[in-house]
Design a protein around this motif. Sequence first.
Motif, short mmCIF file in Angstrom:
data_model
loop_
_atom_site.label_atom_id
_atom_site.label_comp_id
_atom_site.label_asym_id
_atom_site.label_seq_id
_atom_site.Cartn_x
_atom_site.Cartn_y
_atom_site.Cartn_z
N LYS A 1 40.55 30.16 34.24
CA LYS A 1 39.63 30.03 34.05
C LYS A 1 39.09 31.64 33.27
CE LYS A 1 40.62 25.43 32.90
NZ LYS A 1 41.90 25.23 32.29
N VAL A 2 39.31 32.03 34.26
CA VAL A 2 38.24 34.06 34.03
C VAL A 2 38.82 34.44 32.80
CG1 VAL A 2 37.79 36.08 34.75
CG2 VAL A 2 37.75 33.98 36.66
N ILE A 3 40.06 34.70 31.72
CA ILE A 3 40.30 35.14 30.85
C ILE A 3 40.06 34.69 30.07
CG2 ILE A 3 42.33 36.04 28.99
CD1 ILE A 3 43.69 36.81 32.11
N PRO B 1 40.60 41.66 38.17
CA PRO B 1 40.71 40.70 39.35
C PRO B 1 39.93 40.72 40.07
CG PRO B 1 42.53 42.37 38.65
CD PRO B 1 41.57 42.51 37.79
N GLU B 2 38.82 41.10 40.04
CA GLU B 2 38.00 41.10 41.06
C GLU B 2 36.95 39.77 40.04
OE1 GLU B 2 36.14 45.53 42.09
OE2 GLU B 2 35.19 44.54 40.19
N LEU B 3 37.03 39.51 38.77
CA LEU B 3 35.81 38.89 38.80
C LEU B 3 36.85 37.39 38.46
CD1 LEU B 3 35.41 39.60 34.76
CD2 LEU B 3 33.66 39.00 36.83
N LYS B 4 38.15 37.50 38.75
CA LYS B 4 39.42 36.37 39.76
C LYS B 4 38.90 35.61 41.15
CE LYS B 4 43.05 35.87 36.40
NZ LYS B 4 45.07 36.28 35.71
N ARG B 5 38.90 37.06 41.92
CA ARG B 5 38.95 36.74 43.06
C ARG B 5 37.18 36.00 43.68
NH1 ARG B 5 40.33 37.91 47.89
NH2 ARG B 5 38.85 38.43 49.23
N TYR B 6 36.34 36.79 42.88
CA TYR B 6 35.05 35.89 42.89
C TYR B 6 34.40 34.59 41.96
CZ TYR B 6 29.61 35.17 41.44
OH TYR B 6 28.38 34.03 41.57
N ALA B 7 35.61 34.26 41.27
CA ALA B 7 35.83 32.95 40.78
C ALA B 7 36.52 31.81 41.82
CB ALA B 7 36.91 32.63 39.64
#
Length: 93
Positions: A47-49, A31-37
């Motif tokens: 697209k993060v996953i 979720p942190e990576l998705k928010r960053y993206a």
Amino acid sequence: MLNLVCEPDTGPLRRILRDFISGAPDGPTIPELKRYALLETVYEPGKVIDAVRQLRDAGAVATEPRAINTKTRVHLAATPPAPSPSAEQGALW
């Protein structure tokens, strides 16, 4: 003729995420990576996953647990030690 691409190249996203992951000592969650993206890139969070999966398959990152879900933490993969030259190789030169 106009060639339209439906799927964007995620190579830049993988590089951006790898840099972000390297700056997070505890390893960010999905979720942190998705928010960053969402907030810091032109890529959609969906697209993060795929990008993390590609990074993991390439050996650039490790996921804990291996199955990617909302509780998954992503860390840089441990770099393998540089191979030392064998005794045979030294004897040849």
